[in-house]
Scaffold this motif. Structure first.
Motif, PDB file in Angstrom:
ATOM      1  N   LEU A  69      17.270  44.900  -6.503  1.00 20.00           N
ATOM      2  CA  LEU A  69      17.904  45.987  -5.770  1.00 20.00           C
ATOM      3  C   LEU A  69      17.112  46.304  -4.509  1.00 20.00           C
ATOM      4  O   LEU A  69      15.891  46.191  -4.485  1.00 20.00           O
ATOM      5  N   ASP A  74      19.334  53.647  -6.318  1.00 23.34           N
ATOM      6  CA  ASP A  74      19.731  52.730  -7.395  1.00 23.34           C
ATOM      7  C   ASP A  74      18.513  52.038  -7.996  1.00 23.34           C
ATOM      8  O   ASP A  74      18.443  51.811  -9.211  1.00 23.34           O
ATOM      9  N   GLY A 118      21.327  44.633 -10.623  1.00 21.68           N
ATOM     10  CA  GLY A 118      21.527  44.467  -9.187  1.00 21.68           C
ATOM     11  C   GLY A 118      22.896  44.926  -8.768  1.00 21.68           C
ATOM     12  O   GLY A 118      23.525  45.770  -9.420  1.00 21.68           O
ATOM     13  N   THR A 119      23.390  44.358  -7.665  1.00 20.83           N
ATOM     14  CA  THR A 119      24.736  44.594  -7.152  1.00 20.83           C
ATOM     15  C   THR A 119      25.348  43.224  -6.880  1.00 20.83           C
ATOM     16  O   THR A 119      24.632  42.216  -6.851  1.00 20.83           O
ATOM     17  N   PRO A 120      26.650  43.144  -6.656  1.00 19.75           N
ATOM     18  CA  PRO A 120      27.221  41.839  -6.303  1.00 19.75           C
ATOM     19  C   PRO A 120      26.557  41.202  -5.099  1.00 19.75           C
ATOM     20  O   PRO A 120      26.393  39.980  -5.039  1.00 19.75           O
ATOM     21  N   THR A 122      23.332  41.652  -4.007  1.00 21.87           N
ATOM     22  CA  THR A 122      21.991  41.148  -4.333  1.00 21.87           C
ATOM     23  C   THR A 122      22.054  39.998  -5.323  1.00 21.87           C
ATOM     24  O   THR A 122      21.201  39.114  -5.315  1.00 21.87           O
ATOM     25  N   GLN A 123      23.071  39.994  -6.182  1.00 20.52           N
ATOM     26  CA  GLN A 123      23.261  38.847  -7.064  1.00 20.52           C
ATOM     27  C   GLN A 123      23.473  37.588  -6.237  1.00 20.52           C
ATOM     28  O   GLN A 123      22.914  36.525  -6.534  1.00 20.52           O
ATOM     29  N   TRP A 137      23.755  39.674 -15.706  1.00 18.60           N
ATOM     30  CA  TRP A 137      23.670  40.723 -14.678  1.00 18.60           C
ATOM     31  C   TRP A 137      24.323  42.015 -15.149  1.00 18.60           C
ATOM     32  O   TRP A 137      25.391  42.001 -15.782  1.00 18.60           O
ATOM     33  N   PHE A 139      25.469  45.496 -13.126  1.00 17.94           N
ATOM     34  CA  PHE A 139      25.602  46.071 -11.796  1.00 17.94           C
ATOM     35  C   PHE A 139      25.356  47.578 -11.864  1.00 17.94           C
ATOM     36  O   PHE A 139      26.118  48.316 -12.512  1.00 17.94           O
ATOM     37  N   GLU A 141      25.714  49.956  -9.791  1.00 10.40           N
ATOM     38  CA  GLU A 141      26.680  50.873  -9.185  1.00 10.40           C
ATOM     39  C   GLU A 141      27.873  51.182 -10.103  1.00 10.40           C
ATOM     40  O   GLU A 141      28.653  52.094  -9.836  1.00 10.40           O
ATOM     41  N   THR A 142      28.023  50.420 -11.192  1.00 15.11           N
ATOM     42  CA  THR A 142      29.149  50.648 -12.107  1.00 15.11           C
ATOM     43  C   THR A 142      28.797  51.574 -13.271  1.00 15.11           C
ATOM     44  O   THR A 142      29.651  51.900 -14.082  1.00 15.11           O
TER      45      THR A 142
END
Length: 579
Positions: A69, A74, A118-120, A122-123, A137, A139, A141-142
């Motif tokens: 991240l 986050d 992570g996030t999409p 950063t993935q 993974w 995410f 933010e979800t």
């Protein structure tokens, strides 16, 4: 979900969420008022607990988890979620160029992570750099905040994170940091900085780096202060924004490496100074790289009109292997600049000398040791810095050989105090203590320059270069040696400031050869050693770690490989080495 002890950092967060649920914990500045975001203690607790449940569903307890991240809220939520779940956090720098890609690949392989937060976006960065690595993974933010789940047993001996070293002098290694290490060191920092509940601290340091993670993020929890954060990229693009943040939020403390203070002197103009009030800044921490006396003088002179007091400077020393902080001034601003022989430097002068980094903090013991005989040296004598005490970590992750050589040093007749450990931590740093016990850093053992049988500290030579001409970028000078026909020769590599040679400029109208001559004369005169080559570089050409430290060994390698972005080489006697 684990039951966290109140003596640990996550346990303290749980306490603060119960006692002061609506108190602000963190604010991240996104670049505009509408993009700024804050978290209260309760919000952080709830979001971390919800993410911890997801981690537990993946069997994260006791396992390393990659924190893929960017610096921001986050990241903080994921960090505490790992700890609530009993997992081991592995903070990393996201890859932006080939060197960081190699570093990340090494960390993934060394740590053995199989789960990442992570996030999409950063993935994509991680997978694109490591297509052969398969990670599960989650995410961040979800995640939706929820009630706190049931709890299990937990104690401070549990591993909290793997803090990978910067790699400024070699391959990064995962330092095994326990919750007890973090708790002790965080409280030592709060005590040294005289932080009080209700204070505000601020900074831009990357959160994967120990100075940003422990020196900023964990300080908020340990001391009960409001922490204001901004991205490292924002600072690098607009250095004035750091000082404006301190001014706007009335921050009493903010840490940064030496180069950040130089960058502010070079790039913060009168129009921004007119809007900045730094009278609130009690502890201007500087560490992570050598603290230069000239930098402190320049910054104090440049910003005294903004209310900055030079007594606010807070030079300190630390390293990941000791969790973070080793020594600091006993009282904020109580620093003494001294020459290597111990004589004081005249206040306000630009003379050289090493900056005192304070005395060992509570629970830490420092010894200066002759690296050959493994015996303590006399006060005022330079030797390797050895450290013992509660803050010293247990070693490197799954690397028993490196752990033994670094963490189990034996000093005859002297055991570390305040710990059950029988060995000392060898820092690889060189320094001395004066009669009062104040610590002075002189360089790195592996980077020592030996010319004609005489030892030279790179930092001393680099200081002379930086002062040789006003076109030289401060904190962007590297001194190293190479073998030429079986003789060690001194090489200087120095960047030119951006206002002089900006992106796309070819140096027309700028006498690069004259600057090289000034550097050569300054080093020969001040350090009594003649450079074999002076290499003038374009802005940004000096290799740096992910945390901004100059990499002397990597610069040396680039010089030998001919990959440095040179404006001029003077004298061009070593052309065969570069072409």
């Amino acid at each position: 979900m684990v039951a966290v002890s109140a003596t640990t950092i996550p346990g303290t967060l749980r306490q603060r969420a119960a006692i002061d649920p609506h108190g602000k914990a963190y604010t991240f500045l996104g670049g505009s008022d509408s993009s700024n975001r804050s978290l209260t203690w309760l919000q952080l607790d709830q979001r971390a607990a919800a993410l911890a449940t997801r981690l537990n569903d993946h069997g994260a307890s006791g396992q390393p988890v990659l924190l893929a991240l960017k610096s921001g809220l986050d990241f903080i939520e994921a960090l505490f979620a790992c700890w609530y779940a009993g997992a081991i956090a592995v903070p990393v720098s996201l890859p932006r160029h080939q060197r960081l890609q190699k570093r990340l690949s090494g960390i993934i392989a060394d740590s053995g992570v199989r789960l990442a937060v992570g996030t999409p976006v950063t993935q994509g960065l991680v997978v694109g750099s490591n297509p052969e690595v398969h990670l599960d993974w989650i995410f961040a933010e979800t995640v939706v905040p929820s009630a706190v789940p049931s709890e299990m047993g937990f104690d401070g001996a549990q591993v909290a994170l793997l803090q990978y070293t910067s790699g400024s002098t070699g391959a990064p290694r995962g330092v095994v940091v326990t919750h007890a290490n973090l708790s002790h060191n965080s409280r030592a920092i709060a005590e040294a900085c005289s932080l009080r509940q209700g204070d505000v601290i601020a900074g831009w340091l990357p959160l994967f780096h120990d100075m940003g993670l422990i020196g900023l993020v964990l300080q908020a929890v340990a001391a009960g202060v409001h922490c204001i954060l901004m991205s490292p990229d924002r600072f690098l693009m607009r250095p004035w924004s750091w000082l404006q943040m301190i001014s706007d939020y009335r921050a009493c403390g903010s840490p940064a490496p030496n180069f950040a203070y130089d960058l502010c002197v070079e790039r913060v103009g009168p129009e921004h100074k007119a809007r900045i009030d730094l009278s609130c800044w009690r502890t201007a921490l500087t560490g992570s790289e050598p603290v230069r006396a000239a930098t402190l003088q320049r910054f104090a002179a440049a910003f005294e009109g903004c209310g900055f007091r030079r007594q606010a400077f807070f030079p300190c020393y630390g390293l990941a292997e000791a969790t973070l902080l080793v020594s600091a001034p006993g009282t904020a601003g109580n620093i003494v600049r001294r020459l290597a022989d111990g004589s004081p430097v005249v206040a306000g002068s630009d003379s050289g000398g090493h900056v005192g980094c304070g005395k060992p903090v509570r629970g830490v013991t420092v010894k200066i040791v002759d690296q050959q005989s493994r015996t303590a040296v006399a006060m005022g004598t330079v030797g390797e810095i050895w450290v013992g005490g509660t803050g010293v970590t247990s070693g490197y992750w799954k690397n028993s050989q490196a752990t033994t050589s670094t963490f189990a040093a034996v000093l005859e007749g002297c055991l570390p105090e305040g710990t059950s450990r029988t060995g000392w931590l060898r820092t690889g740093d060189l320094g001395f203590q004066d009669d009062s016990g104040e610590l002075f850093i002189t360089g790195r053992l592996r980077e020592m320059i030996i010319i004609a049988g005489r030892n030279h500290f790179p930092v001393d030579i680099e200081e002379a270069v930086a002062s040789a001409h006003d076109s030289i970028a401060q904190s962007a000078v590297v001194a190293f040696s190479v073998d030429v026909d079986a003789v060690e020769r001194l090489i200087i590599a120095a960047e030119v400031r951006r206002p002089v040679i900006g992106p796309g400029k070819d140096g027309a109208g700028f006498d690069v050869r004259a600057v090289c001559q000034c550097i050569r004369l300054a080093v020969t005169s001040d350090c009594e050693v003649a450079p074999f080559d002076v290499v003038l570089l374009r802005p940004g050409a000096v290799p740096r770690t992910s945390s901004g430290k100059v990499m002397r060994l990597a610069t040396r390698e680039a010089y030998l490989n001919g990959t440095l972005e040179c404006l001029e080489i003077y004298p061009a006697t070593a052309g065969a080495l570069l072409r």
